[in-house]
Write a protein that holds these residues in place. Structure first.
Motif, PDB file in Angstrom:
ATOM      1  N   ALA A 121       8.098  -7.821  13.728  1.00 15.55           N
ATOM      2  CA  ALA A 121       8.006  -8.304  12.355  1.00 15.55           C
ATOM      3  C   ALA A 121       6.575  -8.730  12.030  1.00 15.55           C
ATOM      4  CB  ALA A 121       8.979  -9.467  12.158  1.00 15.55           C
ATOM      5  N   ALA A 122       6.338  -9.004  10.746  1.00 19.76           N
ATOM      6  CA  ALA A 122       4.990  -9.369  10.301  1.00 19.76           C
ATOM      7  C   ALA A 122       4.474 -10.610  11.016  1.00 19.76           C
ATOM      8  CB  ALA A 122       4.979  -9.572   8.793  1.00 19.76           C
ATOM      9  N   ASP A 123       5.372 -11.558  11.351  1.00 16.92           N
ATOM     10  CA  ASP A 123       4.921 -12.767  12.046  1.00 16.92           C
ATOM     11  C   ASP A 123       4.827 -12.569  13.557  1.00 16.92           C
ATOM     12  OD1 ASP A 123       7.533 -12.791  12.939  1.00 16.92           O
ATOM     13  OD2 ASP A 123       8.068 -14.726  12.031  1.00 16.92           O
ATOM     14  N   GLY A 124       5.146 -11.358  14.026  1.00 13.31           N
ATOM     15  CA  GLY A 124       5.022 -11.043  15.447  1.00 13.31           C
ATOM     16  C   GLY A 124       6.317 -11.038  16.219  1.00 13.31           C
TER      17      GLY A 124
ATOM     18  N   ARG B 244       2.263 -17.018  16.639  1.00 11.30           N
ATOM     19  CA  ARG B 244       2.199 -17.814  15.416  1.00 11.30           C
ATOM     20  C   ARG B 244       2.293 -19.292  15.798  1.00 11.30           C
ATOM     21  NH1 ARG B 244       0.575 -15.126  11.783  1.00 11.30           N
ATOM     22  NH2 ARG B 244       2.331 -13.816  11.235  1.00 11.30           N
ATOM     23  N   PHE B 245       1.223 -20.042  15.509  1.00 10.44           N
ATOM     24  CA  PHE B 245       1.159 -21.450  15.887  1.00 10.44           C
ATOM     25  C   PHE B 245       1.326 -22.344  14.658  1.00 10.44           C
ATOM     26  CE2 PHE B 245      -1.284 -19.199  19.109  1.00 10.44           C
ATOM     27  CZ  PHE B 245      -0.713 -19.681  20.278  1.00 10.44           C
TER      28      PHE B 245
ATOM     29  N   GLU C 210      -4.081 -29.452  10.690  1.00  9.19           N
ATOM     30  CA  GLU C 210      -5.259 -29.070  11.483  1.00  9.19           C
ATOM     31  C   GLU C 210      -5.790 -27.684  11.108  1.00  9.19           C
ATOM     32  OE1 GLU C 210      -3.232 -29.589  15.191  1.00  9.19           O
ATOM     33  OE2 GLU C 210      -4.436 -31.344  15.713  1.00  9.19           O
ATOM     34  N   VAL C 211      -5.135 -27.027  10.116  1.00 10.86           N
ATOM     35  CA  VAL C 211      -5.476 -25.651   9.802  1.00 10.86           C
ATOM     36  C   VAL C 211      -6.934 -25.514   9.344  1.00 10.86           C
ATOM     37  CG1 VAL C 211      -4.633 -25.712   7.405  1.00 10.86           C
ATOM     38  CG2 VAL C 211      -4.705 -23.542   8.632  1.00 10.86           C
ATOM     39  N   ASP C 212      -7.412 -26.469   8.519  1.00 10.71           N
ATOM     40  CA  ASP C 212      -8.784 -26.353   8.018  1.00 10.71           C
ATOM     41  C   ASP C 212      -9.807 -26.499   9.146  1.00 10.71           C
ATOM     42  OD1 ASP C 212      -7.948 -25.913   5.433  1.00 10.71           O
ATOM     43  OD2 ASP C 212      -8.023 -28.028   4.876  1.00 10.71           O
ATOM     44  N   GLY C 213      -9.562 -27.461  10.028  1.00 11.38           N
ATOM     45  CA  GLY C 213     -10.461 -27.657  11.163  1.00 11.38           C
ATOM     46  C   GLY C 213     -10.474 -26.461  12.081  1.00 11.38           C
TER      47      GLY C 213
ATOM     48  N   GLU D  36       0.435 -20.736   5.257  1.00  9.99           N
ATOM     49  CA  GLU D  36       1.289 -21.914   5.066  1.00  9.99           C
ATOM     50  C   GLU D  36       1.364 -22.809   6.307  1.00  9.99           C
ATOM     51  OE1 GLU D  36       5.027 -20.329   3.784  1.00  9.99           O
ATOM     52  OE2 GLU D  36       4.300 -19.860   1.774  1.00  9.99           O
ATOM     53  N   GLY D  37       0.216 -23.282   6.745  1.00 11.84           N
ATOM     54  CA  GLY D  37       0.180 -24.218   7.856  1.00 11.84           C
ATOM     55  C   GLY D  37       0.373 -23.603   9.227  1.00 11.84           C
ATOM     56  N   THR D  38       0.380 -22.252   9.281  1.00  9.53           N
ATOM     57  CA  THR D  38       0.465 -21.561  10.575  1.00  9.53           C
ATOM     58  C   THR D  38      -0.784 -20.732  10.784  1.00  9.53           C
ATOM     59  OG1 THR D  38       1.560 -19.553   9.770  1.00  9.53           O
ATOM     60  CG2 THR D  38       2.989 -21.421  10.346  1.00  9.53           C
ATOM     61  N   VAL D  39      -1.062 -20.472  12.040  1.00  7.48           N
ATOM     62  CA  VAL D  39      -2.176 -19.598  12.398  1.00  7.48           C
ATOM     63  C   VAL D  39      -1.631 -18.451  13.234  1.00  7.48           C
ATOM     64  CG1 VAL D  39      -4.335 -19.412  13.672  1.00  7.48           C
ATOM     65  CG2 VAL D  39      -3.868 -21.453  12.347  1.00  7.48           C
TER      66      VAL D  39
END
Length: 954
Positions: free
Chosen positions: A216-219, A387-388, A393-396, A412-415
């Motif tokens: 899937a798109a999120d892995g 997907r984390f 902490e996303v901006d940092g 949306e808050g995931t990396v």
């Protein structure tokens, strides 16, 4: 006079005829000057003023300029994924295929006997796709993954069991660009796109097919087997978008119930190129072989009983079915499919599995290490994508990643972190360092070496692949570079390309693809960029695209271009959808009538149908021109609902119609818009323009007029230019904003289509300048009229303008030879013995040849081609006079292979010399067809579309 300011002009290299040759041709035509010929050919009322373009650059100066542009692109390590991954392109493939005019200047393999090399490479591609997907049949590539998904949707919709079912149930966990294109393509057909979890409860009776992504798109790697079983029990089909590389480790979708599998073969050694070109794939069950879009290569035999290949289901079906066609596809991504197939040949099954396993192992290592730092990884099962959850902490994390020149996927808050073939152990160390720093932890609290010894598994046992793939000897024989080089060259030697001779295809404009234009395409700063990279990393591409936009807008007379459509047919579709959006913005969404001349390209009515329009055909007169009074009557009759006119200019018959401005005015007076097909733009540049004539939108075939190579049947680019009132409606994109809020949804997967090959057209315009481009158009018209003048005493020429001149192409009428039993196909095959590819056969008029020489061919080459056709006419005359047998003659037996001509037996009623060397020039340079005339009917009866074993073929 001093030479201090002298720079060699590129136009003198691009345009074939020298000054002396130009004079000789003008003298033959009885015209005093080139401008005099243009006055006789191009109507005065459509002539434009000179183009305002930058001064032409020399080749050296251009390469210096484009190198500076490339430096503005920042190529960070990309872990964005979402369907695009960095790759290792083997050098043997880069130099001997990607950078080799013997491969990239070939035409679509419509003349199979001189295309056996690329046909074999494409058959290999089909075999790769069938093997990896677990389905019986695959085509020879589509444009990109998103449009392949849209083609699958429409195929399954057309073949649905219940005509009351109109819902395409789409998982929300698919790539956003794929969903964007599905939305665009579903709307005109009344297909309801329902985005919801694909579960038992959502398999309602109004659903005709479901669509899922695997992984899937999120892995996530999910087990869809039970869903597929439930869907089939309700007569619902299953479509899957799959990652080709992952299928080396995952159970093929065909084994758990997929009816169609689509995707992108980019991971098989094709650079990202800021979005393309890449060869999409389309695999399906045998039951759908007559419905599958695109081209299929099949196995048959030749006239000598030997193994031969051809395009089996030759689905340029739109030329036959027109508005009833199931697709408007006209090009594929052949060159890129060929590269992907060679990648599979070079690595073989063990090599591919090693690459896939290394990707998966590095993903597992990153997973364990980053979780050890205190992050939550949401994917319990995965192939390459993690997907984390990072929350605030996303901006940092984003900032620290950019400091280390890394790009992740943020949502949306995931990396998201997608591992690829180029990722190394050292790269994982860098990724871990970034995540550690954000947590204010030391990187060395995680021992990667220790973790690497206990990776475990991320693919559940029930989804682990057990079936074999790439078992054919072709994929198990050429793993050393020496063997691979020889295999590539053995196939190249079977194909006629522009390296050998002119390819005089009308409507297809096979012109010079200059080396300097091609060089930057393989530079890492253009090839290594992800299409969704942050905007501040892509300023080189943006500068280049903006310049090309300005130049093409000036050339066409339009306000703005969209570079998203990645083929001419895509451009047609995009242009019509833009027109439709314009009408809807004015409260006139009911306008659904599209007028199309009877002489139009077949893609025109097919595109109109796909855009949800009703086609009304306009008559043409005896001279092949649009019947203006019929047009006027139909425009007035349908004025309340008139959407558009689709018109090609110069006409498909190769004539500058005098009434074109009146035609455009009639459409505008009745509320419609004018869509111009830019297939024949090579006769317009610098002399007139679509905008000046009165068109509202026009697509440009950059692979015709603007020098992108045809690549054996693709890549192409079909950007559209529009007048100012249509600019707000140009295609936008879900991921990268490229248009305003009123823009239609995407028509292609990448925001700028096949962006990397825009470099080629940019180079061509920059090095030609306004005068060079205008001179090229004039020479194209001169070359065509010279051929017409040399051949018209031997072959009737069907259409001409008011002064007896053709535009850039002409139609030779061969229908009269049928009385002697000679078909146009016999002429096409006999031309191979003379070392030429045939002109366009039986289009736009059955039983004819449409010839377009382009400006790139010199007078000696034009003469060689004319000499060949005149000699063939004499061979036809011998049949007409009864001097030779109607069935057993040099035309009917053509082409003649070296094996036949040099064989021990020769019982034909003409000499070996006549067969192989009918004109003296052939003794200096002879191209031998590798097979005799291909048996089409046998191939249709016994459809073999993947590499057969000797036993199977026998």
């Amino acid at each position: 006079m001093s030479n201090v300011h002298y720079n060699e002009k590129f136009q003198d290299r691009h345009n074939g005829p020298s000054t002396e040759q130009t004079e000789e041709m003008l003298n033959f035509l009885g015209v005093a000057s080139l401008d005099g010929l243009i006055e006789q050919t191009v109507p005065a009322q459509i002539r434009r003023k000179a183009m305002n373009l930058p001064n032409a650059l020399s080749e050296v100066a251009y390469l210096d300029k484009v190198a500076q542009i490339a430096e503005k692109n920042k190529v960070f390590k990309s872990y964005i994924g979402q369907g695009y991954y960095d790759v290792v392109l083997p050098g043997v493939i880069q130099r001997n295929v990607f950078e080799n005019p013997g491969w990239y200047t070939q035409y679509t393999p419509y003349q199979a006997e001189i295309a056996q090399g690329r046909l074999q490479a494409l058959l290999n591609f089909q075999t790769v796709v069938s093997d990896f997907t677990g389905l019986e049949i695959a085509n020879a590539s589509l444009l990109d993954e998103a449009t392949a998904a849209a083609e699958a949707m429409f195929m399954l919709y057309s073949a649905r069991k219940s005509k009351n079912a109109n819902v395409f149930l789409v998982s929300p966990n698919i790539f956003p660009q794929t969903l964007d294109v599905l939305v665009t393509r579903a709307t005109p057909f009344g297909v309801e796109l329902r985005v919801a979890e694909v579960t038992e409860v959502n398999l309602t009776e109004d659903v005709f097919a479901v669509f899922v992504q695997y992984p899937a798109a999120d892995g996530t790697v999910a087990d869809y087997k039970k869903i597929a079983e439930s869907a089939h029990a309700k007569n619902i089909t299953v479509c899957v978008a799959a990652d080709l590389m992952s299928l080396a480790l995952l159970t093929p979708p065909g084994e758990w119930g997929a009816d169609v599998v689509v995707g992108n073969s980019q991971r098989f050694g094709v650079p990202m190129g800021f979005g393309g070109p890449h060869a999409a794939f389309f695999a399906t069950r045998d039951a759908y072989k007559r419905n599958i879009p695109g081209r299929i290569i099949g196995v048959t035999s030749d006239s000598n009983g030997e193994y031969a290949l051809r395009m089996a289901l030759q689905t340029r079906e739109q030329h036959i079915r027109r508005d009833k066609a199931s697709s408007n596809i006209c090009t594929a991504q052949a060159l890129l499919a060929i590269m992907a197939s060679f990648y599979a040949v070079y690595h073989g099954p063990k090599g591919i599995k090693n690459i896939a396993s290394r990707i998966n192992d590095l993903a597992k290592l990153a997973d364990k290490a980053i979780q050890a730092l205190g992050y939550e990884q949401t994917n319990k099962t995965y192939f390459d994508t993690l997907r984390f959850n990072v929350g605030k902490e996303v901006d940092g994390l984003k900032s620290e990643a950019l400091n280390n020149e890394l790009n992740f996927y943020y949502n949306e808050g995931t990396v998201g972190v997608s591992i690829d073939e180029t990722t190394t152990f050292q790269d994982i160390e860098t990724i871990v360092k970034v995540f550690a720093k954000v947590k204010a932890k030391a990187q060395d609290i995680v021992d990667l070496e220790e973790l690497a010894n206990e990776l475990g598994t991320s693919i559940p046992s029930e989804l682990a692949r057990t079936s074999a793939y790439l078992s054919h000897p072709i994929f198990n024989s050429y793993h050393s570079e020496h063997e691979m080089l020889r295999y590539i060259k053995s196939l190249e030697a079977k194909d006629l390309s522009l390296c050998h001779s002119m390819i005089p295809l009308g409507s297809c404009t096979m012109k010079l693809n200059a080396t300097t234009e091609m060089v930057p395409v393989t530079w890492a700063r253009f090839g290594g960029l992800h299409p969704f990279a942050p905007v501040d990393q892509t300023s080189g591409y943006m500068l280049l695209i903006n310049e090309l936009n300005d130049w093409l807008s000036e050339i066409t007379g339009f306000a703005k271009m969209s570079f998203q459509p990645n083929s001419g047919a895509q451009g047609e579709y995009a242009g019509l959808m833009v027109i439709d959006a314009y009408h809807k913005s004015r409260g006139e969404g009911h306008r659904d009538i599209c007028l199309i001349p009877a002489s139009a390209h077949g893609t025109n009515p097919a595109s109109a149908s796909m855009a949800g329009l009703k086609v009304v055909v306009v008559k043409t007169d005896d001279k092949g021109n649009i019947d203006v009074e019929d047009l006027r009557a139909k425009a007035i009759e349908h004025a309340a609902n008139l959407n558009s006119l689709m018109v090609t200019y110069p006409s498909t018959h190769g004539v500058f119609e005098e009434t074109i401005i009146e035609i455009c005015n009639i459409i505008h007076e009745n509320g419609g818009q004018v869509y111009m097909d830019g297939a024949n733009m090579n006769a317009q540049v610098g002399l007139t323009s679509p905008g000046f004539i009165g068109a509202d939108v026009c697509h440009l075939n950059l692979h015709k007029t603007f020098c992108i190579p045809h690549g054996g049947g693709g890549p192409g680019m079909g950007p559209i230019g529009v007048a100012a009132h249509l600019v707000p409606f140009l295609p936008n994109h879900k991921v990268v904003e490229v248009s305003g809020t009123d823009g239609i949804t995407a028509v292609s997967a990448a925001p700028f289509g096949s962006a990397s090959i825009l470099l080629i057209s940019h180079a061509y315009i920059a090095m030609m300048g306004a005068k060079g481009l205008t001179d090229a158009t004039k020479i194209a018209i001169l070359n065509a009229n010279y051929i017409k003048a040399r051949l018209e005493d031997h072959y009737p020429v069907l259409y001409a303008g008011a002064n007896g001149r053709c535009a850039h192409e002409m139609i030779l009428d061969c229908r009269g030879f049928k009385n002697a039993g000679v078909e146009v196909a016999d002429i096409a095959k006999r031309l191979m013995d003379y070392g030429f590819h045939a002109p366009t056969v039986s289009f736009p008029v059955a039983g004819t040849l449409m010839v377009e020489p382009t400006e790139s061919e010199s007078k000696p080459e034009l003469d060689r081609f004319c000499d060949a056709l005149i000699a063939i006419r004499q061979e036809i005359a011998a049949v007409e006079a009864g001097e030779v047998d109607k069935e057993n003659n040099v035309l009917k037996n053509a082409p003649h292979t070296a094996a036949v001509v040099s064989g021990d037996e020769w019982n034909r009623p003409y000499s070996r010399q006549t067969a192989a060397y009918p004109l003296p020039y052939l003794k200096i340079a002879k191209f031998w067809p590798s097979v005799g005339r291909v048996n089409d009917s046998q191939g249709d009866r016994m459809l073999i579309c993947s590499c057969p074993s000797i036993e199977e073929y026998a």
